[in-house]
Design a protein around this motif. Sequence first.
Motif, PDB file in Angstrom:
ATOM      1  N   HIS A 251       0.846  -1.204   0.000  1.00 46.29           N
ATOM      2  CA  HIS A 251       0.000   0.000   0.000  1.00 46.29           C
ATOM      3  C   HIS A 251       0.886   1.262   0.000  1.00 46.29           C
ATOM      4  O   HIS A 251       0.662   2.183  -0.792  1.00 46.29           O
ATOM      5  CB  HIS A 251      -0.926  -0.029   1.227  1.00 46.29           C
ATOM      6  CG  HIS A 251      -1.572   1.283   1.549  1.00 46.29           C
ATOM      7  ND1 HIS A 251      -2.879   1.572   1.230  1.00 46.29           N
ATOM      8  CD2 HIS A 251      -1.087   2.402   2.156  1.00 46.29           C
ATOM      9  CE1 HIS A 251      -3.172   2.796   1.630  1.00 46.29           C
ATOM     10  NE2 HIS A 251      -2.101   3.326   2.189  1.00 46.29           N
ATOM     11  N   GLU A 252       1.878   1.284   0.883  1.00 49.34           N
ATOM     12  CA  GLU A 252       2.756   2.473   0.969  1.00 49.34           C
ATOM     13  C   GLU A 252       3.502   2.687  -0.342  1.00 49.34           C
ATOM     14  O   GLU A 252       3.698   3.828  -0.781  1.00 49.34           O
ATOM     15  CB  GLU A 252       3.747   2.330   2.130  1.00 49.34           C
ATOM     16  CG  GLU A 252       3.109   2.188   3.509  1.00 49.34           C
ATOM     17  CD  GLU A 252       2.200   3.349   3.864  1.00 49.34           C
ATOM     18  OE1 GLU A 252       2.381   4.453   3.303  1.00 49.34           O
ATOM     19  OE2 GLU A 252       1.289   3.160   4.692  1.00 49.34           O
ATOM     20  N   HIS A 255       1.516   4.703  -2.825  1.00 43.31           N
ATOM     21  CA  HIS A 255       1.581   6.167  -2.727  1.00 43.31           C
ATOM     22  C   HIS A 255       2.763   6.699  -3.525  1.00 43.31           C
ATOM     23  O   HIS A 255       2.665   7.709  -4.221  1.00 43.31           O
ATOM     24  CB  HIS A 255       1.740   6.588  -1.257  1.00 43.31           C
ATOM     25  CG  HIS A 255       0.483   6.459  -0.451  1.00 43.31           C
ATOM     26  ND1 HIS A 255      -0.705   7.026  -0.833  1.00 43.31           N
ATOM     27  CD2 HIS A 255       0.232   5.828   0.733  1.00 43.31           C
ATOM     28  CE1 HIS A 255      -1.636   6.761   0.078  1.00 43.31           C
ATOM     29  NE2 HIS A 255      -1.094   6.028   1.025  1.00 43.31           N
ATOM     30  N   GLU A 331      -5.903   7.221  -0.801  1.00 45.04           N
ATOM     31  CA  GLU A 331      -5.746   6.016   0.037  1.00 45.04           C
ATOM     32  C   GLU A 331      -6.423   4.813  -0.616  1.00 45.04           C
ATOM     33  O   GLU A 331      -5.908   3.689  -0.557  1.00 45.04           O
ATOM     34  CB  GLU A 331      -6.310   6.265   1.441  1.00 45.04           C
ATOM     35  CG  GLU A 331      -5.537   7.277   2.267  1.00 45.04           C
ATOM     36  CD  GLU A 331      -4.097   6.854   2.553  1.00 45.04           C
ATOM     37  OE1 GLU A 331      -3.830   5.633   2.579  1.00 45.04           O
ATOM     38  OE2 GLU A 331      -3.241   7.723   2.707  1.00 45.04           O
ATOM     39  N   HIS A 374      -9.073   8.411   5.672  1.00 40.13           N
ATOM     40  CA  HIS A 374      -8.717   7.093   5.145  1.00 40.13           C
ATOM     41  C   HIS A 374     -10.031   6.349   4.944  1.00 40.13           C
ATOM     42  O   HIS A 374     -11.015   6.670   5.606  1.00 40.13           O
ATOM     43  CB  HIS A 374      -7.834   6.316   6.129  1.00 40.13           C
ATOM     44  CG  HIS A 374      -6.394   6.723   6.085  1.00 40.13           C
ATOM     45  ND1 HIS A 374      -5.973   7.980   6.440  1.00 40.13           N
ATOM     46  CD2 HIS A 374      -5.276   6.048   5.724  1.00 40.13           C
ATOM     47  CE1 HIS A 374      -4.647   8.051   6.294  1.00 40.13           C
ATOM     48  NE2 HIS A 374      -4.205   6.889   5.862  1.00 40.13           N
TER      49      HIS A 374
HETATM   50 ZN   LIG Z   1      -1.851   5.296   2.817  1.00 37.41          ZN
END
Ligand SMILES: [Zn+2]
Length: 398
Positions: A251-252, A255, A331, A374
């Motif tokens: 997930h990170e 970004h 997100e 989020h």
């Molecule tokens: Zn995030």
Amino acid sequence: MAFDPELATRAWLATLSGPARARSDAYFEGGYLLLFVDAAITIAVTWATLRFGWAARLSAWAGRRRDGSARRPAVHALRFLPAYILLTTLLTLPWAIWEQFVREHDYGLSTQSFPAWAGEAAIAITINLVAVTLLFTGIHAAIRRAPRDWWLGATGITIAGLAFFILIAPVVVEPLFNRYTPLPAGPVRTAVLSMARANGIPAENVFVVDASRQTTRISANVAGLGATTRIALNDNLLKQPPDEIRAVMAHEMGHYVLGHVTKLLVALAILAALLFLFVARALPALLARFGAGWGVARLDDPAIFAPVTILLTIAFLALTPLFNTLIRTQEIEADRFGLNVARAPEAFASIAVKLGQYRKLEPGPWEEAVFYDHPSGRTRVLTAMRWKAEHLGQSDIR
Ligand SMILES: [Zn+2]
């Protein structure tokens, strides 16, 4: 029986129930009220500094030399702002202690003693004081130069300052609060670096942040640019099962790969321009109505920082749903990217429920749109279960 994403989602959400669920809901819903109370306290304290003449008196002191002659405008601002910001910080300190220390302890989210918390709060207050002083000194120069069109210059200064802060924060600011140590070789490091290489993230190391000194929250990030690119996860996350760590790290990485920081800065530039345009138009009216009573009536007086704060606080509050939706949209994109990379929907669902410790799991649709920066746990688990439903039978899905 066929796999039903809705049923699977309900089963996951049912794993957080009873008092733990009630406590999470209460913590998060309390945050809605705090949004308004925080704004009201900022406005009330700022209004008091104007109404009782404190802002005017501080400004008169800051603007004069001992022989009574006037100081240069930038020096005037650089003397007034730290003193004024310190004054309002001290006036709101009891509230900050309750909100950031007492309340976090009440909900079991903080692991810090009061002295440890206070030491870090002092550092944060100092950084804020320096940053806001420099920022508003720049904005005030723009106001003096272009009393009508300064909002453009203010936007440029604010976004440049924010970009600079984001760039230096991992190197200069974050080490003031936490230690970053390289994660030793092992299956977690191997898996994270493999995902990074596969997605073009130029990092050779993974760092562990000792966040458990402050909090029980799980977090991670991919920060920096080019040579300063750094993958980090906190020690609370490192205690989770390996597939859950992969799910979060993927997930990170989303970004980073999707360029979210740059896109967010562009969106913030537009929002900042709107905010400053509103202030530029509303400020003269506010000063015309109340300025004489405050002793703060002229645009070349840095004490207009106080009425500007009041106007910005109101505008920020009004823009909160839009701001939350901007972040939440990124997100959700990162969630989908993470599912595609980690291919671990069950682990992702498990982490989403764990984050439900401090974020209400099942809000109504409007509640989520307005207050959530989020996605809610339900949105995240459902996203994961739908992803799983489309990948059933593929042998590497976990
Ligand atoms: Zn995030």
